[in-house]
Enzyme design. Sequence first.
Site, short mmCIF file in Angstrom:
data_model
loop_
_atom_site.label_atom_id
_atom_site.label_comp_id
_atom_site.label_asym_id
_atom_site.label_seq_id
_atom_site.Cartn_x
_atom_site.Cartn_y
_atom_site.Cartn_z
N MET A 256 0.84 -1.19 0.00
CA MET A 256 0.00 0.00 0.00
C MET A 256 0.88 1.25 0.00
O MET A 256 1.70 1.42 0.90
CB MET A 256 -0.90 0.03 1.24
CG MET A 256 -1.91 -1.10 1.31
SD MET A 256 -2.83 -1.07 2.87
CE MET A 256 -1.63 -1.83 3.96
N GLY B 149 2.30 4.46 4.37
CA GLY B 149 2.72 3.34 3.52
C GLY B 149 3.02 2.06 4.28
O GLY B 149 3.67 2.07 5.31
N SER B 150 2.57 0.92 3.75
CA SER B 150 2.69 -0.35 4.47
C SER B 150 2.35 -1.51 3.54
O SER B 150 2.21 -1.34 2.33
CB SER B 150 1.76 -0.33 5.68
OG SER B 150 0.47 0.13 5.29
N ARG B 151 2.19 -2.72 4.12
CA ARG B 151 1.81 -3.88 3.31
C ARG B 151 1.04 -4.87 4.18
O ARG B 151 1.08 -4.81 5.41
CB ARG B 151 3.04 -4.55 2.70
CG ARG B 151 3.91 -5.28 3.68
CD ARG B 151 5.22 -5.73 3.05
NE ARG B 151 5.13 -6.99 2.35
CZ ARG B 151 6.08 -7.44 1.52
NH1 ARG B 151 7.15 -6.70 1.28
NH2 ARG B 151 5.96 -8.60 0.94
#
Length: 212
Positions: free
Chosen positions: A93, A181-183
């Site tokens: 993301m 921001g990440s996943r």
Amino acid sequence: MKTYPHPLIAREGWPFLGIAVVISLSVTIFWGMWSAPLWLITLFILQFFRDPARTVPQDDNVVLSPADGRIVVVEKVEDVYAGRTALKISVFMNVFNVHSNRAPVDGRIDSVQYFPGKFVNADLDKASVENERNALIITTSNGQLVTCVQVAGLIARRILCYVASGDVLKRGQRYGFIRFGSRVDVYLPVTAKPKVTVGDKVFATETVLAEF
């Protein structure tokens, strides 16, 4: 398990948005056009914390994307959280994606595992094992095991999870949020058939990641 009516703007963003609007209005009143950059920041915050409703597919045999973003991994790996070999599908993301996290399957949470860690770029695969992360191990209604891991990124500094061991999840149910921001990594049985490939753009709840 905490729930709340679905908002258009995620509740996690209300304080940030409120502060941004107050500051932007104040600068507008006293300095007029000099407030333009602040209004741009306010618009960015508004779009980041948007939380649109989603349509849930009716097929019980599918695994749904837990997040909006881009597929960065589809491969067989070791699921260290559940102690098995698994099919791993990762969604990255960026700051322009919706950051609400939603349940990929129907099922009961067997455990919730939190790990403090680093904040390297979530687009890198090492983020899965080095960054701050929170893992849900879920047994689905048809007996399959699914591990869903929120992973903090380079900018992200807060993983939010609103469920606990023993809670029952419904596909598409909002269960958490990651700021900036990440996943999210999803580990599935190796017999699962992936329906996405690296580079695909996906949407939480509406995109099918795999079939059992």
